[in-house]
Structure formats: C-alpha cells, structure tokens
Design a protein around this motif. Structure first.
Motif, short mmCIF file in Angstrom:
data_model
loop_
_atom_site.label_atom_id
_atom_site.label_comp_id
_atom_site.label_asym_id
_atom_site.label_seq_id
_atom_site.Cartn_x
_atom_site.Cartn_y
_atom_site.Cartn_z
N LYS A 269 0.83 -1.21 0.00
CA LYS A 269 0.00 0.00 0.00
C LYS A 269 0.86 1.26 0.00
CE LYS A 269 -1.83 -1.31 3.93
NZ LYS A 269 -1.06 -2.55 4.18
N THR A 270 1.83 1.30 0.93
CA THR A 270 2.72 2.46 0.98
C THR A 270 3.54 2.56 -0.30
OG1 THR A 270 2.85 2.31 3.38
CG2 THR A 270 4.59 3.54 2.29
N THR A 271 3.95 1.40 -0.81
CA THR A 271 4.71 1.39 -2.05
C THR A 271 3.89 2.01 -3.18
OG1 THR A 271 5.87 -0.58 -1.31
CG2 THR A 271 5.97 -0.08 -3.65
N TRP B 92 2.18 10.72 5.20
CA TRP B 92 3.16 9.66 5.42
C TRP B 92 2.72 8.81 6.60
CZ3 TRP B 92 7.50 9.78 2.16
CH2 TRP B 92 7.61 10.93 1.37
N GLN B 93 3.11 7.55 6.52
CA GLN B 93 2.77 6.62 7.58
C GLN B 93 3.32 7.12 8.92
OE1 GLN B 93 3.32 2.70 6.13
NE2 GLN B 93 2.82 1.71 8.07
N ALA B 94 4.50 7.76 8.90
CA ALA B 94 5.10 8.25 10.15
C ALA B 94 4.97 9.77 10.27
CB ALA B 94 6.56 7.83 10.23
N LEU C 61 -3.79 9.32 1.60
CA LEU C 61 -3.51 9.35 3.04
C LEU C 61 -3.01 7.97 3.47
CD1 LEU C 61 -6.70 11.25 4.29
CD2 LEU C 61 -4.59 12.16 3.34
N ASP C 62 -1.82 7.95 4.09
CA ASP C 62 -1.25 6.67 4.53
C ASP C 62 -1.48 6.51 6.04
OD1 ASP C 62 0.04 4.29 4.63
OD2 ASP C 62 1.91 4.99 3.73
N GLU C 63 -2.47 5.68 6.39
CA GLU C 63 -2.81 5.36 7.77
C GLU C 63 -2.97 6.60 8.66
OE1 GLU C 63 -0.66 2.12 9.44
OE2 GLU C 63 -0.55 1.05 7.54
N PRO C 64 -3.91 7.50 8.29
CA PRO C 64 -4.08 8.70 9.10
C PRO C 64 -4.67 8.40 10.48
CG PRO C 64 -5.81 8.57 7.47
CD PRO C 64 -4.84 7.47 7.16
MG LIG Z 1 2.55 1.09 4.80
#
Ligand SMILES: [Mg+2]
Ligand SMILES: Nc1ncnc2c1ncn2[C@@H]1O[C@H](COP(=O)(O)OP(=O)(O)OP(=O)(O)O)[C@@H](O)[C@H]1O
Lengths: 263, 684
Positions: free
Chosen positions: A43-45, A84-86, A169-172
């Motif tokens: 997913k992030t990729t 971003w996830q982080a 949105l990555d894991e908000p």
């Molecule tokens: Mg990810």
C-alpha cells in the motif's frame, strides 16, 4: 465519471522483490477510495510510486495527463497531495507554518523579494484547513511537541492546505482511538464532498469500510478484489487473504467492524 | 615505463598512512558514530612521542598547571619501547576522548561530535607547536632502511619499507575484518550500530564498546604515525592533515568497509606519487616555470565527487545515533531594534577604541560574516559545508586580481568577487546535491583543500607564497580604506572608517539572514532541513532551495573575503586554508549555528577577534597558547552546551539577558501550558 488519479499496470521492484505487480487503481472525481491489505501488501509502495518517490513501471495519470517520470515536487504542484505513515512533519516549524509552507506555491523569486523587503503574507486556506480538521488550537504549537495522533492530523491538514485535486492518506487513523477515528472519518467525508478526491490507506476496517465509496484490496503487490465496501466485505478471497485466519472467524470480525461504524 | 612503476610503488608508504588513518576513522565511526577528524593529529602525536623518546629520551606532556613539560628517561629509548609507549599514549588519548567528550555527546548531532574531535585536533596541533616549534623535524628510521633494504622488481629498485608498510595496513585491515566478524566485541559493535538495545542483550554495554573502538582506532593511527613519520615531514600540519585524503578513503568505504578503506588509502597514496612523476615530465603544464601546485588534491576531490555521484550518495545511517537534529532555529521577533542597537554599539566602539581593539573588532565583524554564511547553509538548511571560508578566498583573490590587473576597484571589484564566489558555491552545490550530512562535510573539506592548494597557492591565480596585493577602496573620491584619515583614532591603522564599512556590511547581512528566517523562504529551508522527502511531497523544490541557500551563503562568504582583502591590503592563501575553515565552523557551532545571535557570538570569539584580544591583553594568555586554549574550550563548551551557546531552545541566562537588552522584551514563547490545553483537542 472521469478518473482524477489512476494507475495502469503500475509495478515496483525492490532489488529482486516484486513489491507491486501490474496494479490498476482508479480514484474518480469526488470519490473516496480505500486501499487495504495486510502488512507488507504494497500500500505504501503504491503511494510512493504514484508520488514519484520510487522508480516504477506502468503509467500514472492525474486528471488524464500522464505524470509518470515527473519528480515528486512537480507531481505535488500538479495537484497531488500525500501524507506519510510516520507523519514526517517539519519538526522545526509550528503547525501553522507546516501548512503555509506547503500551501505557498509562489515562484522562488517572489519569496526572495519578500525576504528582501521583509514583508510577509500568509496563503489563504491555512486557517480554514486547520478548522476543518479541528486543530485550530494547535496552530502555534511546534510540530515536535505534538502527540502521535495530532501529528497525523497535521499531516492530513498539510496535504490539504495547498488545495490539491487528490490526496493519498497513509494510515491517518493510526494512533487515534476508535471514537477519534470515527470523527476523522466524518471529516474526511466532508473534505471529499467539498470536491477533493481521496485515496485512504488504513488498517482500521471500521473506518475504511464505513466511509469509502469503493475499496481496493492488495495482497503481495497484486489487486485481489475491488468494488463497493459491502461487496468487498463479502468476498471470500479478501476474508481469507486479509486476515489469514479461518474464513468464518475473519468474517465475524469484519461484520463486527461494520456494526461498529453503524453502517 | 619503469619510472611509472617506481613512482607508483613509492606511493605505498604515504598511502599506508592514509590507509591507517582511514581505518581508524572507519573504526571510530562504527564504534560510536563519530567522524573523527583528529585521527591524523593522533597519528602525528604518536610520531612525535616516538621522536622525543628516541632522539632526546623524554616524553613530552601537554601544557597543564603543575605538570612538567617533559618526563626524562635518561637517554635515548630504543625503537620497540618507543613504539609501545607512543601507541599507549595514543590509546590513552583515545580513551580520554571517548570517556570525557564523546560519551557526553552521545545524543548530540553528528556535527557536534565532529566539532568535538576538531577540538582535539587543534589541541594536539597546538601542543606540537608549543613543544617542538613550527619548523619541521625529521624522524629517525623505524623500519630497516639501509642501502641493502631494497626490493628489485621488474627492473626497478624500491626501498623495502614501502612494501612493509603496505603489508602492515593490509594485515591490520584483515585483522579488523576478522575481529568484527568473529569476536563477541565485533559482533556487539555491529549490532550496536544498528540498534543499541541489541548490543545490551549481547552483554556489552554500548559505552564500553564505544570506548574500545575509539582506543583501538587511536592506537592504530598512532602506530602508523610512528612507522610512516620517517617517510614524510614531521611537523604540526603534514600528518594531521593527512586526515583529509584518509576521510576521502573512508567515505569511499561508506565508513563501513575496512577493506575498501585500506585499498582506497593506498590508492590515493599511489595516485599522489604518480602525479609527482607526471609533473616531472616536460609536457606537463607549469606556472611561471614552476610546478603547478595542488594537482593531486584536485584529483582527490574529483575522485571523491565522482564516487559519491556514482554511488548515489547513499548513507550508512547508524540506527538511532546519527539521525540527531541540529539545534532548534529561533525565529527573530524583531529586526529594527537589534539592528539599531548593534549599529550604535559598533559606531561608538570604533570612535572610542584604540587601534589594537579596532583591529580585533574588524576581525570579529568579518568573522561574523563568515559565520552568518554558515548559519544559512548549515543552520537553516542542514548542509554541513566546509567550503565557505575557501569561497571567501575566491572572492578575496578575485578582488585582488581585478584591482591589480584590470584596474577594477571598489565597489565593482567586490561585486564581481561576490558573484564569482556565489557561482563557484552554486556549482559545487549542484555537483553534490545528493550528498548530505557529514558526507557533505567530507566532500566539501576535500573541495576546500583543492581550492587552497590548486588555486590559492598558484602564483598566477592566487597568491603563491608572497600574497597578492589589493588597491585600497575608494567610493566617489572618499577613502574607505584602513588608511583613511579620520578625526579620531590617533591616525593609527586601521582607520575607524574601515571599521564602519565592515559594520554596515555586517548589519545588512544580519538583517538579510534574519529576514530570510522569518519569511517563507526560511520556512522552506527549515522544511528541507527537517525532511527532504516530505518537503518534496509538499511541493517544495528541494533542489532550488538548496541551490539558493548555497548561493546566498556563498555570497555572504564572498563579502567576508572581499573585506579581508581590504583589511590586510594583500591576500594570502593560508588565511583561507582548511585549518581556518575548520576553526570557523567550530566557532560558528559553539556560538550557535542556527541564529544571527549565534553568528555574532562566534564572530566575537574567532581567532584574532575581540575575545582573543581581551584574553591576550588583559588576562595575559600569550597568542601562542590561544590555539591550545581554543581547542580545549571547544571541547568543554560542546560537553556543557551540545547545541552551542545560543543554539538551544533555552540559551544560558547571561546570553538571554543580553539578548533581551538588545532585542527588547516580549519574545514570543510557547508555554507548555498552551500545549497542555490543546491536548486531545484534536478530535473535539
Ligand atoms: Mg505502509
Ligand atoms: N525501501 C525498501 N526496500 C526494500 N523493500 C521494501 C522497501 N520498502 C518496502 N519494501 C518491501 O515491499 C513490500 C511492500 O511494503 P509496503 O511498505 O508498501 O507495505 P504496506 O502495505 O504499506 O505495509 P504496512 O501495512 O505494514 O504499512 C514489503 O514486503 C516490504 O518489505
């Protein structure tokens, strides 16, 4: 309906590992699309590839125009936002500055002129975006003093502040409790209804299945299912792949999460 | 053809020194994430300890109260005991460095650690100067070097020690590889560099691992120093500055691979020797009939840049340790009031001061400009550039050459000079755009060395050994030079007029830098400093921001260089050399690398500046001890204030009090109460 953001046969390899293989995803005008899958599914990729942070093959189109091969900055300026996830906030800046530095798209010579004359002006949108996400009180706090949940929200606000066509949105919701997560879902819906297309990656099934118009499921870098939430939820391939447990047990969890969001 | 081979093999000896230092640098980096620029100085320390023991039978000690200068052994000491004692002294130095300095800086930014090792380097160089003077010595042979100790190979005859030295570093590199692969100590260090808790699980605390690595590194460098000293000149700079090619070799090895560091060090030695051979050929370009200086340094720089480009500049991030942020960047609340207060202070000072304090104040003002340049590039954008002082030199020589050979004087000369310095700075930045952090420090250090020896030492482009004169500045018939006549000042040099010129330049530069920090441009720079990927995703052009920052920083350095030229009436190369570059960065860091206030403090502290003059005149510290004191103070300040004096979020009370007087009350402050009130407000 035209797709605001779409990928065709998008593939990414890290060394020998195929992290994405021929992935087609489409985010339509005014749509909220969920992208889910187990850890390491890609997913992030996918977001990295779409935003130009990893080399990819295949095609990425924004508003019908191909953006493959463009550097990240150019894609952002063409109307593509991401989180971003982080969180990855600008820790040396305040929350308001995080938003305004992203929202200010004036050419550099204008900024140089501003520095020489000492005049400052804030881009529009910044205050309203802060209000939209309910973080107005945090405006003057330094980014490195926020809690993890607050950082995620500021990240979302920063992606929205420039007024993009579409945001990924990555894991908000990671770091939020379930009530906060539901509130975030409503706010995201509002954003989408105001005309910004959105792709949402999250592990909170309640959130994703509850607010999305369409859901795409990835596993080992391939799309294994796509469609409206209720169809995806019933898909046995998804229940098996996603949770990797006995199908019935996972079905029960998915149903419970659906009840949890009140859909 | 034989000659080529002979010269290539004659490079093995010096190459072994580079190799040994490079191995020490890699060890120290893997052990505790520090880029130790003092490794060359430690090698020199070993060499001098052995020299003292073998020629005079004494061990010299650092200048300390109640400590004698020498310990006498009552007669020259043999080779082996001298080598052992020298290595022990170096090991002890490494231990003290690790326990007293690096341990306190464990969580500081990589730049702070690098600066601390620089303090050690300066101290060691100062001790050597104090104990042995500035003229070089020649060290007695260690390895057998009689007429019979030669090797005949393919028709050439080479002293056997060249091969022995290469063999020694090769054995050392293989031993290190073996230690790191098969011993508990090595495994634990490898684990610790990824994750500190893993090392604790292996049973060796990170602090002890770090000390063991530092001691091993220092011993190795010291031993090589003793062994190679007979092949080179023994003085306070030659071996200490061998750290520059050694850092290049360590960079090629990504600060990780002992094998590559060893081979690269030997390779650089061989290349240097081959350049010497090429220069003896009639077709090789010369300048005024003399050899072109600095060709090897230029080649080293080109090799490092090419290698970084080819490797994409990927970094060996050391788990939690390397990714420390630079100090916070305070936002100036006001501009006008501090500018006016500082202007009034400076004008009063130049009207009242005697000539010696005027000169010190001018040196400080010019130093502030150099430090402002570092504030922009390192403080705001996070790029550690050691090139800024050399860029000042580019402008200074441009001013001199334009004035002497083209008749272009003030203000056109300095304007051209500043433009040329900016262009060189931007070009250097463009070639190193993907190099970051301490790697950039190493690349720019090599660049600074190349500029110094290839351009500044060249009698045609630079100053050669005599310096290059400058015509005094005039504007609309008014004399602005250091000799300008003025009602006050007693007619002694430098004239207050030139002091006022410097004041105007510094105040304008300070205003510009503060204004950049307050505006969007500064926010973009800080965004790039925090997180380049996130900045790009937010639509900020990381490349343009960096190039602009390098351009601005180089222009400021260029202004400083032009003023230097007018200050001394002649431009010499050593003023813009690498040692000065390192000294300036360290002062800038100690003052506070992230703010104009920090640059002002740093400028007051620079060598020959106001603080130094007070120390010399009123406290009675002789000038020859200043480098020694500066080195020790540098380490002491970093231990107590790892973010610099004005660099942290809360500077020490006296600094805060003074800056309140100058800036005025009402500094915008974030209270933790404000944060508390909004906790959880996110979702309400
Ligand atoms: Mg990810
Ligand atoms: N920089 C990288 N180098 C090598 N492999 C990588 C890299 N980034 C990701 N991968 C691999 O690619 C695959 C997909 O990773 P990705 O981060 O996209 O997963 P994800 O779906 O976002 O997972 P999560 O839900 O845990 O965030 C994983 O197998 C991961 O190990």
């Amino acid at each position: 309906m035209t797709a605001v953001l779409e990928t065709r046969a998008l593939s990414v390899s890290y060394g020998g590992v195929r992290a994405l293989a021929d992935v087609d995803v489409e985010v339509g005008e005014g749509q909220l699309v969920g992208l889910i899958g187990p850890n390491g599914a890609g997913k992030t990729t996918w977001i990295d590839a779409v935003c130009g942070f990893v080399p990819a093959t295949g095609e990425t189109r924004l508003d019908g125009r191909t953006i493959s091969g463009m550097p990240p900055t150019a894609r952002a300026r063409a109307g593509l936002g991401r989180t971003w996830q982080a969180a990855e906030l600008f820790d040396d800046l305040t929350v308001r500055e995080n938003l305004s530095v992203a929202a200010d798209r004036r050419p550099m010579w204008r900024l140089v002129g501003e520095a020489l004359t000492g005049r400052e002006s804030d881009p529009p949108n910044v205050e309203s975006t802060l209000e939209l996400l309910g973080i107005g009180e945090l405006a003057d706090v330094a980014a490195d003093e926020l809690t993890q949940g607050q950082r995620k929200l500021v990240g979302v606000a920063r992606a929205l502040a420039p007024g993009p066509r579409v945001v990924c949105l990555d894991e908000p919701a990671a770091g939020l409790d379930s009530a906060e997560s539901r509130a975030l879902g409503q706010r995201l819906r509002q954003v989408v209804d105001s005309g910004v297309a959105m792709l949402l990656v999250d592990h909170d099934m309640g959130l994703v299945l509850g607010v999305c118009d369409r859901v795409v499921v990835l596993e080992f870098g391939r799309v294994i299912a796509a469609g409206p939430p209720e169809v995806v939820r019933r898909d046995p391939k998804v229940t098996e792949a996603y949770l990797g447990r006995a199908a019935q047990e996972s079905q029960a969890i998915l149903d419970a999460s659906a009840i949890g969001t009140g859909t | 053809m034989e000659q080529v081979l002979a010269f290539a093999l004659l490079g093995l000896g010096p190459g072994a020194l580079y190799s040994g230092i490079a191995l020490g640098v890699v060890l120290n980096y893997r052990g505790c994430g520090v880029i130790n620029v003092a490794m060359g100085a430690i090698a020199a320390l070993g060499a001098y300890v052995a020299y003292g023991l073998r020629t005079g039978g004494y061990l010299f000690l650092p200048p300390l109260p109640l400590v004698p200068a020498h310990v006498n052994f009552g007669g020259p000491v043999g080779v082996v005991p001298a080598l052992v004692i020298a290595v022990l002294v170096c090991a002890l130095t490494g231990l003290l460095l690790d326990v007293l300095v690096l341990r306190a800086l464990r969580n500081a930014s990589p730049l702070a650690k690098l600066m601390a090792t620089l303090g050690l380097m300066l101290s060691i160089q100062a001790i050597i100067l104090l104990r042995f003077g500035s003229s070089g010595q020649s060290a007695p042979d260690v390895l057998p070097n009689g007429p019979g100790d030669v090797v005949h190979l393919l028709g050439v005859t080479i002293p056997s020690d060249e091969f022995e030295l290469a063999g020694i570093v090769a054995v050392a590199a293989f031993a290190l590889v073996a230690i790191y692969r098969w011993t508990r100590f090595g495994l634990a260090t490898r684990a610790a560099s990824e994750n500190e808790t893993t090392a604790v699980l292996v049973g060796l605390p990170p602090a002890r691992l770090s000390a063991m690595n530092t001691v091993l590194a220092a011993s190795l460098a010291g031993a090589l120093g003793v062994l190679v000293a007979p092949l080179t000149q023994l003085d306070s700079t030659t071996i200490p500055l061998a750290v520059v090619p050694a850092l290049g070799a360590a960079l090629l090895a990504r600060f990780t691979s002992f094998g590559i560091a060893m081979v690269a060090g030997l390779g650089l030695g061989v290349i240097e020797s081959l350049v010497t051979y090429l220069q003896s050929r009639p077709w090789f370009p010369t300048t005024h009939g003399a050899q072109l200086p600095g060709v090897a340094d230029l080649l080293f720089f080109a090799i490092i840049v090419a290698a970084m480009y080819w490797r994409g500049g990927a970094l060996p991030y050391r788990g939690s340790l390397v990714e420390r942020r630079l100090p916070a960047v305070p936002k100036p609340v006001r501009l006008q009031r501090p500018a006016i207060v500082c202007a009034v202070l400076c004008i009063t000072a130049f009207l009242l001061f005697t000539y010696d304090f005027r000169q010190a104040a001018i040196n400080s003002l010019i130093g502030m400009l150099v430090c402002l340049s570092l504030v922009v590039i390192t403080g705001f954008v996070g790029q550690i550039s050691l090139l800024q002082v050399a860029l000042g030199g580019v402008a200074a020589f441009a001013v001199s050459k334009l004035s002497m050979s083209a008749g272009i004087g003030f203000p056109l000369g300095p304007i051209f000079g500043v433009v040329i310095a900016s262009l060189v700075g931007v070009a250097a930045a463009a070639s190193a755009l993907r190099v970051r952090g301490v790697n950039l420090a190493v690349v720019t250090l090599a660049g600074a060395v190349a500029l110094q020896s290839f351009v500044f030492d060249n009698p045609t482009w630079g100053g050669g050994f005599t310096g290059s004169p400058v015509n005094p500045p005039h504007l609309f018939g008014v004399d602005l030079s250091t000799q300008a006549s003025f009602p006050t000042g007693g007619g002694q040099l430098p004239s207050p007029v030139f002091g006022l010129v410097c004041t105007v330049a510094v105040i304008m530069a300070g205003l510009l830098v503060a204004s950049v920090r307050r505006g969007r441009l500064g926010q973009q720079m800080l965004a790039v400093r925090s997180n380049e990927s996130a900045a790009a995703a937010a639509g900020i052009s990381v490349r343009n921001v960096k190039l602009l920052a390098f351009g601005l920083a180089s222009a400021l350095a260029g202004v400083a260089g032009s003023l230097y030229a007018y200050n001394f009436g002649s431009v010499t190369a050593d003023r813009f050399g690498v040692v000065n570059a390192l000294v300036f960065v360290s002062f800038a860091y100690v003052g506070g690398i992230t703010s104009v206030t920090g640059a002002v403090l740093a400028g007051l502290g620079v060598t020959e500046g106001v603080f130094g003059h007070i120390l010399e005149k009123w406290v009675g510290v002789p000038a020859s001890y200043q480098l020694y004191v500066a080195g020790l103070l540098l380490m002491a300040t970093l231990i107590t204030l790892p973010e610099g004096i004005a660099g942290g979020r809360r500077p020490p009370p006296p600094i805060r009090a003074i800056s309140r007087l100058i800036v005025g009350p009402g500094r915008a402050r974030r209270t933790s109460a404000a944060v508390g009130a909004t906790q959880g407000g996110a979702t309400s």
